[in-house]
Structures are given as C-alpha cells and as structure tokens.
Scaffold this motif. Structure first.
Motif, PDB file in Angstrom:
ATOM      1  N   VAL A 193       0.824  -1.214   0.000  1.00  0.00           N
ATOM      2  CA  VAL A 193       0.000   0.000   0.000  1.00  0.00           C
ATOM      3  C   VAL A 193       0.858   1.265   0.000  1.00  0.00           C
ATOM      4  O   VAL A 193       0.366   2.350  -0.245  1.00  0.00           O
ATOM      5  CB  VAL A 193      -0.971   0.028   1.207  1.00  0.00           C
ATOM      6  N   ASP A 194       2.134   1.123   0.257  1.00  0.00           N
ATOM      7  CA  ASP A 194       3.048   2.268   0.309  1.00  0.00           C
ATOM      8  C   ASP A 194       3.282   2.808  -1.102  1.00  0.00           C
ATOM      9  O   ASP A 194       3.477   2.050  -2.050  1.00  0.00           O
ATOM     10  CB  ASP A 194       4.378   1.837   0.929  1.00  0.00           C
ATOM     11  N   GLU A 195       3.275   4.126  -1.263  1.00  0.00           N
ATOM     12  CA  GLU A 195       3.441   4.742  -2.579  1.00  0.00           C
ATOM     13  C   GLU A 195       4.856   4.599  -3.132  1.00  0.00           C
ATOM     14  O   GLU A 195       5.098   4.884  -4.296  1.00  0.00           O
ATOM     15  CB  GLU A 195       3.057   6.227  -2.526  1.00  0.00           C
ATOM     16  N   THR A 196       5.811   4.160  -2.312  1.00  0.00           N
ATOM     17  CA  THR A 196       7.182   3.991  -2.815  1.00  0.00           C
ATOM     18  C   THR A 196       7.298   2.732  -3.686  1.00  0.00           C
ATOM     19  O   THR A 196       8.288   2.571  -4.381  1.00  0.00           O
ATOM     20  CB  THR A 196       8.200   3.904  -1.656  1.00  0.00           C
ATOM     21  N   TYR A 197       6.299   1.854  -3.637  1.00  0.00           N
ATOM     22  CA  TYR A 197       6.284   0.652  -4.466  1.00  0.00           C
ATOM     23  C   TYR A 197       5.432   0.905  -5.709  1.00  0.00           C
ATOM     24  O   TYR A 197       4.421   1.601  -5.640  1.00  0.00           O
ATOM     25  CB  TYR A 197       5.688  -0.535  -3.704  1.00  0.00           C
ATOM     26  N   PRO A 198       5.779   0.317  -6.839  1.00  0.00           N
ATOM     27  CA  PRO A 198       4.929   0.443  -8.025  1.00  0.00           C
ATOM     28  C   PRO A 198       3.574  -0.235  -7.777  1.00  0.00           C
ATOM     29  O   PRO A 198       3.491  -1.199  -7.008  1.00  0.00           O
ATOM     30  CB  PRO A 198       5.705  -0.302  -9.115  1.00  0.00           C
ATOM     31  N   PRO A 199       2.478   0.242  -8.399  1.00  0.00           N
ATOM     32  CA  PRO A 199       1.167  -0.384  -8.220  1.00  0.00           C
ATOM     33  C   PRO A 199       1.204  -1.869  -8.582  1.00  0.00           C
ATOM     34  O   PRO A 199       1.862  -2.273  -9.536  1.00  0.00           O
ATOM     35  CB  PRO A 199       0.261   0.388  -9.181  1.00  0.00           C
ATOM     36  N   GLY A 200       0.527  -2.683  -7.803  1.00  0.00           N
ATOM     37  CA  GLY A 200       0.464  -4.123  -8.055  1.00  0.00           C
ATOM     38  C   GLY A 200       1.607  -4.921  -7.468  1.00  0.00           C
ATOM     39  O   GLY A 200       1.657  -6.136  -7.624  1.00  0.00           O
ATOM     40  N   THR A 201       2.538  -4.271  -6.772  1.00  0.00           N
ATOM     41  CA  THR A 201       3.666  -4.978  -6.163  1.00  0.00           C
ATOM     42  C   THR A 201       3.168  -5.791  -4.971  1.00  0.00           C
ATOM     43  O   THR A 201       2.385  -5.310  -4.161  1.00  0.00           O
ATOM     44  CB  THR A 201       4.736  -3.982  -5.680  1.00  0.00           C
ATOM     45  N   THR A 202       3.608  -7.039  -4.873  1.00  0.00           N
ATOM     46  CA  THR A 202       3.261  -7.867  -3.715  1.00  0.00           C
ATOM     47  C   THR A 202       4.494  -8.062  -2.842  1.00  0.00           C
ATOM     48  O   THR A 202       5.626  -7.964  -3.317  1.00  0.00           O
ATOM     49  CB  THR A 202       2.703  -9.246  -4.137  1.00  0.00           C
ATOM     50  N   ALA A 203       4.228  -8.355  -1.568  1.00  0.00           N
ATOM     51  CA  ALA A 203       5.321  -8.561  -0.616  1.00  0.00           C
ATOM     52  C   ALA A 203       4.863  -9.548   0.458  1.00  0.00           C
ATOM     53  O   ALA A 203       3.666  -9.718   0.688  1.00  0.00           O
ATOM     54  CB  ALA A 203       5.720  -7.237   0.033  1.00  0.00           C
ATOM     55  N   PRO A 204       5.804 -10.208   1.144  1.00  0.00           N
ATOM     56  CA  PRO A 204       5.435 -11.105   2.240  1.00  0.00           C
ATOM     57  C   PRO A 204       5.128 -10.308   3.515  1.00  0.00           C
ATOM     58  O   PRO A 204       5.759  -9.295   3.801  1.00  0.00           O
ATOM     59  CB  PRO A 204       6.670 -11.980   2.428  1.00  0.00           C
ATOM     60  N   TYR A 205       4.141 -10.788   4.251  1.00  0.00           N
ATOM     61  CA  TYR A 205       3.717 -10.156   5.504  1.00  0.00           C
ATOM     62  C   TYR A 205       3.576 -11.221   6.581  1.00  0.00           C
ATOM     63  O   TYR A 205       3.256 -12.375   6.297  1.00  0.00           O
ATOM     64  CB  TYR A 205       2.365  -9.458   5.334  1.00  0.00           C
ATOM     65  N   SER A 206       3.761 -10.809   7.804  1.00  0.00           N
ATOM     66  CA  SER A 206       3.440 -11.637   8.968  1.00  0.00           C
ATOM     67  C   SER A 206       2.128 -11.084   9.526  1.00  0.00           C
ATOM     68  O   SER A 206       2.067  -9.949   9.980  1.00  0.00           O
ATOM     69  CB  SER A 206       4.549 -11.544  10.011  1.00  0.00           C
ATOM     70  N   TRP A 207       1.061 -11.898   9.486  1.00  0.00           N
ATOM     71  CA  TRP A 207      -0.281 -11.472   9.871  1.00  0.00           C
ATOM     72  C   TRP A 207      -0.608 -12.052  11.243  1.00  0.00           C
ATOM     73  O   TRP A 207      -0.618 -13.253  11.430  1.00  0.00           O
ATOM     74  CB  TRP A 207      -1.275 -11.951   8.844  1.00  0.00           C
ATOM     75  N   THR A 208      -0.872 -11.173  12.202  1.00  0.00           N
ATOM     76  CA  THR A 208      -1.178 -11.587  13.572  1.00  0.00           C
ATOM     77  C   THR A 208      -2.615 -11.223  13.910  1.00  0.00           C
ATOM     78  O   THR A 208      -3.052 -10.104  13.650  1.00  0.00           O
ATOM     79  CB  THR A 208      -0.231 -10.873  14.558  1.00  0.00           C
ATOM     80  N   GLN A 209      -3.357 -12.194  14.470  1.00  0.00           N
ATOM     81  CA  GLN A 209      -4.723 -11.935  14.907  1.00  0.00           C
ATOM     82  C   GLN A 209      -5.120 -12.934  16.002  1.00  0.00           C
ATOM     83  O   GLN A 209      -4.570 -14.020  16.084  1.00  0.00           O
ATOM     84  CB  GLN A 209      -5.712 -11.965  13.747  1.00  0.00           C
ATOM     85  N   PRO A 210      -6.087 -12.540  16.857  1.00  0.00           N
ATOM     86  CA  PRO A 210      -6.521 -13.464  17.906  1.00  0.00           C
ATOM     87  C   PRO A 210      -7.298 -14.639  17.314  1.00  0.00           C
ATOM     88  O   PRO A 210      -8.011 -14.489  16.327  1.00  0.00           O
ATOM     89  CB  PRO A 210      -7.414 -12.593  18.797  1.00  0.00           C
ATOM     90  N   THR A 211      -7.135 -15.798  17.939  1.00  0.00           N
ATOM     91  CA  THR A 211      -7.758 -17.036  17.463  1.00  0.00           C
ATOM     92  C   THR A 211      -8.164 -17.868  18.676  1.00  0.00           C
ATOM     93  O   THR A 211      -7.526 -17.807  19.723  1.00  0.00           O
ATOM     94  CB  THR A 211      -6.752 -17.838  16.612  1.00  0.00           C
ATOM     95  N   ASN A 212      -9.229 -18.661  18.518  1.00  0.00           N
ATOM     96  CA  ASN A 212      -9.629 -19.583  19.573  1.00  0.00           C
ATOM     97  C   ASN A 212      -8.794 -20.853  19.512  1.00  0.00           C
ATOM     98  O   ASN A 212      -8.529 -21.375  18.433  1.00  0.00           O
ATOM     99  CB  ASN A 212     -11.098 -19.979  19.445  1.00  0.00           C
ATOM    100  N   ALA A 213      -8.400 -21.341  20.671  1.00  0.00           N
ATOM    101  CA  ALA A 213      -7.712 -22.623  20.776  1.00  0.00           C
ATOM    102  C   ALA A 213      -8.761 -23.721  20.946  1.00  0.00           C
ATOM    103  O   ALA A 213      -9.947 -23.446  21.095  1.00  0.00           O
ATOM    104  CB  ALA A 213      -6.755 -22.616  21.965  1.00  0.00           C
ATOM    105  N   GLY A 214      -8.312 -24.938  20.964  1.00  0.00           N
ATOM    106  CA  GLY A 214      -9.204 -26.068  21.185  1.00  0.00           C
ATOM    107  C   GLY A 214      -9.467 -26.258  22.667  1.00  0.00           C
ATOM    108  O   GLY A 214      -9.396 -25.322  23.467  1.00  0.00           O
ATOM    109  N   LYS A 215      -9.722 -27.490  23.064  1.00  0.00           N
ATOM    110  CA  LYS A 215     -10.026 -27.795  24.466  1.00  0.00           C
ATOM    111  C   LYS A 215      -8.754 -27.837  25.303  1.00  0.00           C
ATOM    112  O   LYS A 215      -7.699 -28.185  24.816  1.00  0.00           O
ATOM    113  CB  LYS A 215     -10.721 -29.150  24.573  1.00  0.00           C
ATOM    114  N   GLY A 216      -8.888 -27.495  26.558  1.00  0.00           N
ATOM    115  CA  GLY A 216      -7.793 -27.599  27.506  1.00  0.00           C
ATOM    116  C   GLY A 216      -8.333 -28.133  28.823  1.00  0.00           C
ATOM    117  O   GLY A 216      -9.512 -27.977  29.121  1.00  0.00           O
TER     118      GLY A 216
END
Length: 107
Positions: A83-106
């Motif tokens: 999304v940064d304007e320093t990259y040409p349009p349509g450029t893809t890059a790797p990301y680390s995506w973090t979000q909360p998630t439910n675990a199973g039983k404990g």
C-alpha cells in the motif's frame, strides 16, 4: 463463560509494508477476528476439612476443569499487495499477519 474483548473482535486491519531501505524483508498486518467464540468452562470443586484439635486441621481439595476456546495471538504468513506509494502499483510482498484465534479444548 468469558466473551472476547471488543478490540479482539474488531475486523480492522493495520498494515505496515516492508521497508527495503531498512533491510526489512517482511511487512506486518495485525487485525481482530470477528469470528471469535467465547471461552467456556465447566468446573467442579470439592473440598473436605477436618479440625481434629483446637489449632490443627487436615484438609484436601479436588477440582476438575474443562475449558474450551482460549484466545491466543496467532501469526501466519501472507503475500499481499503493498500500500506504500514507494512501491509500483500491483507490487506484492510477504507479511506476517497476527490476529486473535480460539484454541481447542484444555484441561
């Protein structure tokens, strides 16, 4: 039962592109998860006390818990458009995506 915090349910994403000038090869994405379920728990507690003298006692406690749906922060890899304007349009890059998630039983 314990419900997720509002911020954990909020689907808004925050995205930071990789900074190649700083030698950062991966960007980061953080978001909430509107599909989180509440944490549920079934509990049994049992205790027994015996006072066999004025200042003496003997006691024991037993407990059992069945917990489901702990919420934890999970990270996964993703490839997305930058999304940064320093990259040409349509450029893809790797990301680390973090979000909360439910675990199973404990127990």
């Amino acid at each position: 039962m314990s419900r997720p915090a509002f911020g954990e349910l909020n689907p808004t994403r925050t995205k930071v592109d990789p900074r190649l000038d700083l030698d950062h090869t991966h960007g980061s994405i953080s978001s909430g998860n509107p599909e989180l379920e509440p944490v549920e728990s079934a509990n049994i507690d049992w205790s027994l006390e015996w006072y066999f003298a004025e200042s003496s006692s003997l006691y024991g406690v037993l407990f059992w818990r069945d917990v489901e749906g702990f919420i934890f922060s999970a990270a996964r890899n993703a490839v997305e458009e930058t999304v940064d304007e320093t990259y040409p349009p349509g450029t893809t890059a790797p990301y680390s995506w973090t979000q909360p998630t439910n675990a199973g039983k404990g127990k």
